[in-house]
Motif scaffolding. Structure first.
Motif, PDB file in Angstrom:
ATOM      1  N   ASP A 149       0.820  -1.214   0.000  1.00 59.32           N
ATOM      2  CA  ASP A 149       0.000   0.000   0.000  1.00 59.32           C
ATOM      3  C   ASP A 149       0.853   1.264   0.000  1.00 59.32           C
ATOM      4  O   ASP A 149       0.386   2.336   0.409  1.00 59.32           O
ATOM      5  CB  ASP A 149      -0.939  -0.003   1.211  1.00 59.32           C
ATOM      6  CG  ASP A 149      -1.923  -1.166   1.134  1.00 59.32           C
ATOM      7  OD1 ASP A 149      -2.368  -1.477   0.021  1.00 59.32           O
ATOM      8  OD2 ASP A 149      -2.214  -1.771   2.182  1.00 59.32           O
ATOM      9  N   ASP A 150       2.112   1.132  -0.435  1.00 56.40           N
ATOM     10  CA  ASP A 150       3.009   2.280  -0.619  1.00 56.40           C
ATOM     11  C   ASP A 150       3.380   2.969   0.687  1.00 56.40           C
ATOM     12  O   ASP A 150       3.644   4.177   0.725  1.00 56.40           O
ATOM     13  CB  ASP A 150       2.398   3.293  -1.606  1.00 56.40           C
ATOM     14  CG  ASP A 150       2.036   2.648  -2.929  1.00 56.40           C
ATOM     15  OD1 ASP A 150       2.730   1.696  -3.329  1.00 56.40           O
ATOM     16  OD2 ASP A 150       1.057   3.090  -3.558  1.00 56.40           O
ATOM     17  N   ASN A 151       3.379   2.182   1.768  1.00 60.53           N
ATOM     18  CA  ASN A 151       3.866   2.683   3.055  1.00 60.53           C
ATOM     19  C   ASN A 151       5.339   2.327   3.195  1.00 60.53           C
ATOM     20  O   ASN A 151       5.687   1.136   3.168  1.00 60.53           O
ATOM     21  CB  ASN A 151       3.122   2.015   4.219  1.00 60.53           C
ATOM     22  CG  ASN A 151       1.645   2.334   4.202  1.00 60.53           C
ATOM     23  OD1 ASN A 151       1.263   3.504   4.254  1.00 60.53           O
ATOM     24  ND2 ASN A 151       0.813   1.318   4.109  1.00 60.53           N
ATOM     25  N   LEU A 152       6.179   3.339   3.334  1.00 64.44           N
ATOM     26  CA  LEU A 152       7.578   3.113   3.677  1.00 64.44           C
ATOM     27  C   LEU A 152       7.664   3.284   5.192  1.00 64.44           C
ATOM     28  O   LEU A 152       7.528   4.397   5.715  1.00 64.44           O
ATOM     29  CB  LEU A 152       8.494   4.109   2.968  1.00 64.44           C
ATOM     30  CG  LEU A 152       9.976   3.984   3.358  1.00 64.44           C
ATOM     31  CD1 LEU A 152      10.560   2.646   2.933  1.00 64.44           C
ATOM     32  CD2 LEU A 152      10.792   5.130   2.758  1.00 64.44           C
ATOM     33  N   ARG A 153       7.858   2.155   5.860  1.00 64.12           N
ATOM     34  CA  ARG A 153       7.828   2.157   7.316  1.00 64.12           C
ATOM     35  C   ARG A 153       9.258   2.125   7.849  1.00 64.12           C
ATOM     36  O   ARG A 153      10.082   1.353   7.377  1.00 64.12           O
ATOM     37  CB  ARG A 153       7.062   0.909   7.779  1.00 64.12           C
ATOM     38  CG  ARG A 153       6.924   0.799   9.260  1.00 64.12           C
ATOM     39  CD  ARG A 153       6.164  -0.477   9.643  1.00 64.12           C
ATOM     40  NE  ARG A 153       6.265  -0.622  11.085  1.00 64.12           N
ATOM     41  CZ  ARG A 153       5.263  -0.394  11.927  1.00 64.12           C
ATOM     42  NH1 ARG A 153       4.073  -0.070  11.467  1.00 64.12           N
ATOM     43  NH2 ARG A 153       5.445  -0.508  13.226  1.00 64.12           N
ATOM     44  N   ILE A 154       9.552   2.988   8.817  1.00 70.01           N
ATOM     45  CA  ILE A 154      10.892   3.035   9.417  1.00 70.01           C
ATOM     46  C   ILE A 154      10.741   2.691  10.895  1.00 70.01           C
ATOM     47  O   ILE A 154      10.088   3.423  11.648  1.00 70.01           O
ATOM     48  CB  ILE A 154      11.527   4.434   9.259  1.00 70.01           C
ATOM     49  CG1 ILE A 154      11.390   4.938   7.812  1.00 70.01           C
ATOM     50  CG2 ILE A 154      12.990   4.395   9.679  1.00 70.01           C
ATOM     51  CD1 ILE A 154      11.927   6.347   7.599  1.00 70.01           C
ATOM     52  N   ASP A 155      11.339   1.568  11.283  1.00 68.96           N
ATOM     53  CA  ASP A 155      11.320   1.146  12.691  1.00 68.96           C
ATOM     54  C   ASP A 155      12.716   1.310  13.267  1.00 68.96           C
ATOM     55  O   ASP A 155      13.661   0.652  12.821  1.00 68.96           O
ATOM     56  CB  ASP A 155      10.874  -0.318  12.807  1.00 68.96           C
ATOM     57  CG  ASP A 155       9.401  -0.493  12.458  1.00 68.96           C
ATOM     58  OD1 ASP A 155       8.554   0.112  13.144  1.00 68.96           O
ATOM     59  OD2 ASP A 155       9.105  -1.221  11.489  1.00 68.96           O
ATOM     60  N   TYR A 156      12.834   2.181  14.263  1.00 64.36           N
ATOM     61  CA  TYR A 156      14.114   2.446  14.934  1.00 64.36           C
ATOM     62  C   TYR A 156      14.168   1.638  16.226  1.00 64.36           C
ATOM     63  O   TYR A 156      13.173   1.582  16.967  1.00 64.36           O
ATOM     64  CB  TYR A 156      14.235   3.924  15.291  1.00 64.36           C
ATOM     65  CG  TYR A 156      14.165   4.885  14.126  1.00 64.36           C
ATOM     66  CD1 TYR A 156      15.321   5.287  13.460  1.00 64.36           C
ATOM     67  CD2 TYR A 156      12.951   5.407  13.688  1.00 64.36           C
ATOM     68  CE1 TYR A 156      15.272   6.189  12.401  1.00 64.36           C
ATOM     69  CE2 TYR A 156      12.885   6.304  12.627  1.00 64.36           C
ATOM     70  CZ  TYR A 156      14.055   6.691  11.989  1.00 64.36           C
ATOM     71  OH  TYR A 156      13.988   7.587  10.941  1.00 64.36           O
ATOM     72  N   HIS A 157      15.328   1.078  16.487  1.00 63.91           N
ATOM     73  CA  HIS A 157      15.514   0.257  17.688  1.00 63.91           C
ATOM     74  C   HIS A 157      16.937   0.470  18.167  1.00 63.91           C
ATOM     75  O   HIS A 157      17.872   0.397  17.366  1.00 63.91           O
ATOM     76  CB  HIS A 157      15.265  -1.212  17.310  1.00 63.91           C
ATOM     77  CG  HIS A 157      15.407  -2.169  18.445  1.00 63.91           C
ATOM     78  ND1 HIS A 157      16.629  -2.576  18.932  1.00 63.91           N
ATOM     79  CD2 HIS A 157      14.471  -2.802  19.197  1.00 63.91           C
ATOM     80  CE1 HIS A 157      16.430  -3.421  19.938  1.00 63.91           C
ATOM     81  NE2 HIS A 157      15.140  -3.577  20.119  1.00 63.91           N
TER      82      HIS A 157
END
Ligand code: GLA
Length: 361
Positions: A164-172
């Protein structure tokens, strides 16, 4: 724009070699509609290719086509920023009574983690591929004392694109040995008409931010949390970025345009994220929506781009040719007792998520 069902694909290619012999790769991943290229140098978004409302694809992210230009010229184009995004006054802060000094690199202040921040490191990378999304998990281990920061910090930032064209950035991130401060973001520069296509004055922005943090002449927050109402900082209703950019508001003069932390509305969606911003290009119809669990977003109108170099499409980037929406904790938080804390202690986990959604209208 509804969901679509292109194939999720990823490939890895060599991009270059650093002067000290480290190999840098470029990962290119897509869903048949949006294609993202990312470098292991700085965990950097190099390209964001999206169609406009007529289906014409353009790269909407400022960058370079070669590693030496990134190393020598880049004002953080697309980079993952750490250990501390934005400014720390005079590079000084203290935790539990111990003082620390970050080397300054922006007048008398430290900016984006100091002169050799995470944007200038080669990150290790692992492909991530599920039935729903594709992307890369980047990891960098910052030794205790690097750029003056205490504690060994292990950071993993996972960038994934779904159908769905979501660029998701998960920081850890976790720290060993000593407490530290952490404020991670991505510094992608967007021009929704295509990089190198000219100023973003007519692109429309909406910020879900009733307040902002005014700054002093060195762009350090004064500590005040000011309402945007009645000022050129009021983007609560969609407004062309250029509409008030040349006004006489002292904060615009000090920033040479917008270069401010906006305090987001605290209302969150069921998934824990809140709307930070929406922007679109009325001419070509490309849209971007930014959602985050961070309390702030730095809206930067590309004020320091000055036409002195050419970008990836062989066009000079001039002032106001792109905008950045850097989700973050507030600048200089370590020295501002009334701002949310950025301290991370051994045993704790730093976690944060930002989603950029690319569409058309
Ligand atoms: C951030 C800062 C700006 C500028 C850019 C990069 O947005 O707040 O002042 O340094 O990064 O040039």
């Amino acid at each position: 724009m509804g969901a679509h069902h292109g194939k999720l694909e990823i490939r890895k290619d060599p991009f270059g070699t650093t002067p000290d012999g480290k190999k840098v790769d470029v990962y290119t991943f897509g869903n048949g509609r949006v294609t993202i290229s990312m470098l292991t140098w700085g965990a950097t978004i190099q390209r964001v290719e999206t169609p406009d409302r007529r289906g014409r694809v353009a790269n909407i992210s400022l960058g370079f086509d070669n590693l030496p230009d990134y190393a020598a010229l880049s004002p953080y184009f697309g980079a993952t920023i750490g250990r501390y995004g934005n400014r720390i006054a005079k590079g000084k802060f203290s935790i539990d009574g111990t003082s620390y000094q970050i080397p300054v690199n922006n007048g008398e202040n430290a900016l984006h983690g100091g002169p050799l921040g995470f944007d200038k490191k080669v990150w290790s990378a692992k492909t991530v591929q599920t039935s729903k999304a594709v992307g890369v998990a980047f990891t960098y281990v910052s030794p205790d004392g690097e750029m003056g920061f205490p504690g060994e910090l292990t950071t993993t930032v996972t960038y994934t694109l779904d159908r769905d064209d979501n660029l998701r950035i998960d920081y850890h991130a976790t720290v060993k040995g000593k407490p530290t401060i952490v404020n991670l973001t991505n510094h992608v520069y967007l021009n929704l008409a295509g990089e190198g296509s000219g100023p973003i004055d007519d692109q429309v922005l909406q910020l879900n931010a009733p307040k902002y943090t005014p700054v002093d002449a060195g762009l350090i927050p004064t500590g005040e949390i000011a309402p945007v109402a009645g000022t050129p900082f009021d983007f609560t209703k969609p407004t062309p970025i250029g509409a008030r950019l040349r006004g006489d508001h002292p904060q615009l003069v000090v920033g040479r345009g917008y270069d401010h932390n906006f305090v987001l509305s605290t209302k969150t969606d069921p998934d824990g994220l809140r709307l930070a911003a929406r922007a679109w290009d009325p001419e070509h119809g490309r849209t971007v929506t930014v959602r985050t669990d961070e309390p702030g977003v730095q809206f930067y109108s590309g004020n320091f781009l000055d036409g002195t170099f050419l970008g990836i499409g062989n066009k000079a980037y001039r002032q106001g040719d792109a905008f950045c929406l850097e989700t973050q904790h507030f600048p200089d938080s370590p020295n501002q007792p009334n701002f949310p804390s950025t301290v991370l202690r051994p045993g704790q986990t730093y976690k944060s998520t930002t989603v950029y959604t690319f569409g058309t209208k």
